[in-house]
Scaffold this motif. Structure first.
Motif, PDB file in Angstrom:
ATOM      1  N   VAL A  17       0.838  -1.205   0.000  1.00 39.97           N
ATOM      2  CA  VAL A  17       0.000   0.000   0.000  1.00 39.97           C
ATOM      3  C   VAL A  17       0.870   1.251   0.000  1.00 39.97           C
ATOM      4  O   VAL A  17       0.611   2.217  -0.735  1.00 39.97           O
ATOM      5  CB  VAL A  17      -0.954  -0.016   1.217  1.00 39.97           C
ATOM      6  CG1 VAL A  17      -1.644   1.339   1.381  1.00 39.97           C
ATOM      7  CG2 VAL A  17      -2.003  -1.111   1.050  1.00 39.97           C
ATOM      8  N   MET A  18       1.923   1.265   0.823  1.00 42.17           N
ATOM      9  CA  MET A  18       2.815   2.428   0.836  1.00 42.17           C
ATOM     10  C   MET A  18       3.534   2.591  -0.491  1.00 42.17           C
ATOM     11  O   MET A  18       3.705   3.712  -0.994  1.00 42.17           O
ATOM     12  CB  MET A  18       3.812   2.303   1.991  1.00 42.17           C
ATOM     13  CG  MET A  18       3.205   2.567   3.356  1.00 42.17           C
ATOM     14  SD  MET A  18       4.424   2.647   4.691  1.00 42.17           S
ATOM     15  CE  MET A  18       4.732   0.908   4.970  1.00 42.17           C
ATOM     16  N   GLY A  19       3.966   1.481  -1.088  1.00 37.75           N
ATOM     17  CA  GLY A  19       4.613   1.554  -2.395  1.00 37.75           C
ATOM     18  C   GLY A  19       3.690   2.106  -3.458  1.00 37.75           C
ATOM     19  O   GLY A  19       4.098   2.914  -4.306  1.00 37.75           O
ATOM     20  N   ALA A  20       2.416   1.692  -3.425  1.00 37.89           N
ATOM     21  CA  ALA A  20       1.439   2.205  -4.388  1.00 37.89           C
ATOM     22  C   ALA A  20       1.197   3.691  -4.181  1.00 37.89           C
ATOM     23  O   ALA A  20       1.020   4.450  -5.144  1.00 37.89           O
ATOM     24  CB  ALA A  20       0.128   1.432  -4.265  1.00 37.89           C
ATOM     25  N   GLY A  21       1.190   4.128  -2.911  1.00 39.93           N
ATOM     26  CA  GLY A  21       1.000   5.550  -2.641  1.00 39.93           C
ATOM     27  C   GLY A  21       2.144   6.387  -3.175  1.00 39.93           C
ATOM     28  O   GLY A  21       1.936   7.481  -3.721  1.00 39.93           O
ATOM     29  N   LEU A  22       3.379   5.877  -3.062  1.00 41.46           N
ATOM     30  CA  LEU A  22       4.544   6.616  -3.553  1.00 41.46           C
ATOM     31  C   LEU A  22       4.711   6.497  -5.058  1.00 41.46           C
ATOM     32  O   LEU A  22       5.427   7.294  -5.673  1.00 41.46           O
ATOM     33  CB  LEU A  22       5.810   6.099  -2.861  1.00 41.46           C
ATOM     34  CG  LEU A  22       5.895   6.347  -1.349  1.00 41.46           C
ATOM     35  CD1 LEU A  22       7.112   5.644  -0.760  1.00 41.46           C
ATOM     36  CD2 LEU A  22       5.942   7.838  -1.044  1.00 41.46           C
ATOM     37  N   GLY A  23       4.068   5.483  -5.664  1.00 43.69           N
ATOM     38  CA  GLY A  23       4.235   5.261  -7.098  1.00 43.69           C
ATOM     39  C   GLY A  23       3.456   6.209  -7.970  1.00 43.69           C
ATOM     40  O   GLY A  23       3.760   6.347  -9.155  1.00 43.69           O
ATOM     41  N   ARG A  24       2.445   6.872  -7.427  1.00 45.21           N
ATOM     42  CA  ARG A  24       1.647   7.817  -8.221  1.00 45.21           C
ATOM     43  C   ARG A  24       2.201   9.219  -8.055  1.00 45.21           C
ATOM     44  O   ARG A  24       2.494   9.656  -6.944  1.00 45.21           O
ATOM     45  CB  ARG A  24       0.184   7.792  -7.768  1.00 45.21           C
ATOM     46  CG  ARG A  24      -0.697   8.819  -8.476  1.00 45.21           C
ATOM     47  CD  ARG A  24      -2.160   8.622  -8.113  1.00 45.21           C
ATOM     48  NE  ARG A  24      -2.415   8.888  -6.708  1.00 45.21           N
ATOM     49  CZ  ARG A  24      -2.740  10.097  -6.210  1.00 45.21           C
ATOM     50  NH1 ARG A  24      -2.818  11.138  -7.017  1.00 45.21           N
ATOM     51  NH2 ARG A  24      -2.985  10.231  -4.923  1.00 45.21           N
ATOM     52  N   LYS A  25       2.326   9.950  -9.150  1.00 45.35           N
ATOM     53  CA  LYS A  25       2.796  11.320  -9.093  1.00 45.35           C
ATOM     54  C   LYS A  25       1.841  12.152  -8.255  1.00 45.35           C
ATOM     55  O   LYS A  25       0.648  12.184  -8.498  1.00 45.35           O
ATOM     56  CB  LYS A  25       2.894  11.907 -10.501  1.00 45.35           C
ATOM     57  CG  LYS A  25       3.468  13.321 -10.535  1.00 45.35           C
ATOM     58  CD  LYS A  25       3.547  13.842 -11.959  1.00 45.35           C
ATOM     59  CE  LYS A  25       4.119  15.245 -11.981  1.00 45.35           C
ATOM     60  NZ  LYS A  25       4.177  15.799 -13.368  1.00 45.35           N
ATOM     61  N   GLY A  26       2.381  12.821  -7.251  1.00 44.35           N
ATOM     62  CA  GLY A  26       1.546  13.601  -6.351  1.00 44.35           C
ATOM     63  C   GLY A  26       1.029  12.802  -5.173  1.00 44.35           C
ATOM     64  O   GLY A  26       0.446  13.367  -4.252  1.00 44.35           O
ATOM     65  N   GLY A  27       1.232  11.473  -5.174  1.00 42.84           N
ATOM     66  CA  GLY A  27       0.772  10.647  -4.065  1.00 42.84           C
ATOM     67  C   GLY A  27       1.702  10.782  -2.871  1.00 42.84           C
ATOM     68  O   GLY A  27       2.910  10.957  -3.017  1.00 42.84           O
ATOM     69  N   VAL A  28       1.156  10.713  -1.679  1.00 37.75           N
ATOM     70  CA  VAL A  28       1.950  10.823  -0.462  1.00 37.75           C
ATOM     71  C   VAL A  28       1.533   9.731   0.519  1.00 37.75           C
ATOM     72  O   VAL A  28       0.454   9.162   0.413  1.00 37.75           O
ATOM     73  CB  VAL A  28       1.782  12.202   0.215  1.00 37.75           C
ATOM     74  CG1 VAL A  28       2.382  13.307  -0.634  1.00 37.75           C
ATOM     75  CG2 VAL A  28       0.313  12.489   0.497  1.00 37.75           C
TER      76      VAL A  28
END
Length: 416
Positions: free
Chosen positions: A286-297
């Motif tokens: 889940v954290m990796g997916a959050g960091l994988g999107r531009k603008g995601g934190v």
């Protein structure tokens, strides 16, 4: 059917109670992102996860054999030791559920087992090589590997998808997310349900009901699968909220990437017999997916609390398990005291949870988890992802007020 003593029956019932708590504690692993993105309704999601957990319990016994044959020395382990271990695991599961932290049920169980075994027979009762290679190393590597895989998969997903944000695209990713969530549920059954199978099998060996080195009997597999499926259906809504909206905000394609990466890691570990923490794997994804999107934190305040809980799980459950074993060693009355304490503590935790009820009606509540200082700062300087402007965006710059007419602009009065 194996011959049962009273203490052996108590151990089996307690093990199934742990399996039940494992189910509702870990429901978030499979369904939190699916619920948070709206791919499935909450009750439908947990029902689907429960059914697939039950199916997954019958697919393998490798992890069960790691617990029953590898982690501790079977000789000299009494059923009371396993009962004490389960007490430590159950109480840790309930405490972390109360505060909404997705800690590892697997490590709680193994911590309780290690603490009780050491209190009973010394440090020689624990096989250190198995503990390191099949428990501790996977615990460190799993969230990192799953997180990197999920981040790469998310970026690849946005890369090949471009700016496609139509309804058809969203529906496609939601369908993929449902399928990947089902795969995670199946993987969870193959890994976590087996841990209870291993504990019950170890208790049967310790009680002389079956021969050392035996695989889990069929009734053990069935009962463990049913217990974890029932717990999953109850739904651990507090942890679902944390995993679904407390760590990061996910879009359907991110949820799909996270769950696919997690399922792959869990199924591979089950095949190799690693007693992996599905919670660690899914949290990393889940954290990796959050960091994988531009603008995601990522909400690092929540992630930090989770990491602290992960570090404390093994030693905390081990201490409770060791204390419980010290009391049960005093005789039957000691076992009765520990049983009463377990029931009373569980009831007290449940009563505390009623002060703030979280269920399927309010589980998706992004405002329940503050963003934190780091996330707020990152969001302030990170441009939003490319896409169309939402319909609900309104102008914030007021229109200029009409200028007052000047004396020169006023026409002269007409004369007669």
């Amino acid at each position: 059917m194996e011959s049962f003593s009273l203490i052996l029956a108590i151990v089996v019932v307690t093990a199934l109670a742990f399996d039940f708590t494992n189910g509702f504690h870990d429901t978030a692993n499979a369904m939190a992102t699916t619920i948070s993105t709206g791919a499935l309704k909450p009750k439908i999601a947990v029902a689907m996860s429960a059914a697939l957990n039950l199916v997954g319990a019958f697919l393998s016994v490798e992890v069960a054999n790691t617990i029953s044959k590898g982690l501790v020395d079977e000789t000299g382990i009494r059923p009371e030791v396993i009962f004490a271990a389960l007490v430590g695991a159950i109480l840790w599961n309930l405490v972390t559920w109360l505060v909404g932290l997705p800690s590892s049920s697997s490590h709680a169980l193994m911590g309780g087992l290690i603490g009780a075994a050491v209190a009973s027979a010394g440090f020689g009762a624990v096989h250190g090589d198995v503990l390191v290679t099949k428990v501790l190393l996977p615990a460190v590597a799993a969230p990192v590997v799953a997180g990197v895989a999920s981040m790469v998969a998310t970026r690849f997903s946005y890369g090949i998808g471009g700016k496609a944000e139509g309804e058809a695209t969203r529906k496609g990713y939601r369908a993929g997310q449902i399928a990947s969530a089902g795969l995670v549920s199946l993987a969870h059954g193959t890994n976590d349900a087996q841990k209870t199978m291993g504990v019950i099998t170890l208790a049967l060996i310790a009680g002389g009901a079956i021969a050392p080195g035996s695989n889990p009997p069929t009734w053990v597999i069935l009962s463990a699968g049913l217990a974890i499926a029932l717990g999953t259906y109850i739904g651990g809504w507090r942890i679902i909220r944390t995993m679904g909206t407390g760590l990061t905000e996910l879009e359907p394609r991110q949820g799909f990437a996270a769950q696919t990466s997690a399922a792959t890691a869990i199924l591979a570990s089950s095949h190799l017999g690693f007693s992996l923490s599905t919670t660690h794997v899914v949290s990393g994804s889940v954290m990796g997916a959050g960091l994988g999107r531009k603008g995601g934190v990522v909400r690092w305040s929540t992630a930090t609390r989770m990491a602290v809980a992960w570090v404390l799980t093994l030693p905390a459950a081990a201490l409770v398990g060791a204390g419980a074993e010290t009391v049960t060693a005093l005789g039957d009355w000691g076992t009765a005291v520990v049983a009463v304490f377990l029931v009373a503590a569980s009831a007290g935790i449940w009563k505390l949870s009623r002060r703030e009820v979280i269920d399927h009606t309010n589980v998706v509540d992004p405002s329940a988890e503050p963003a934190g200082v780091v996330t707020t700062a990152i969001a302030a300087v990170t441009p939003p992802p490319a896409g169309t402007i939402g319909e609900d965006l309104t102008a914030t710059i007021p229109a200029p007020a009409a200028a007052e007419p000047t004396p020169e602009a006023v026409p002269p009065a007409a004369t007669v």
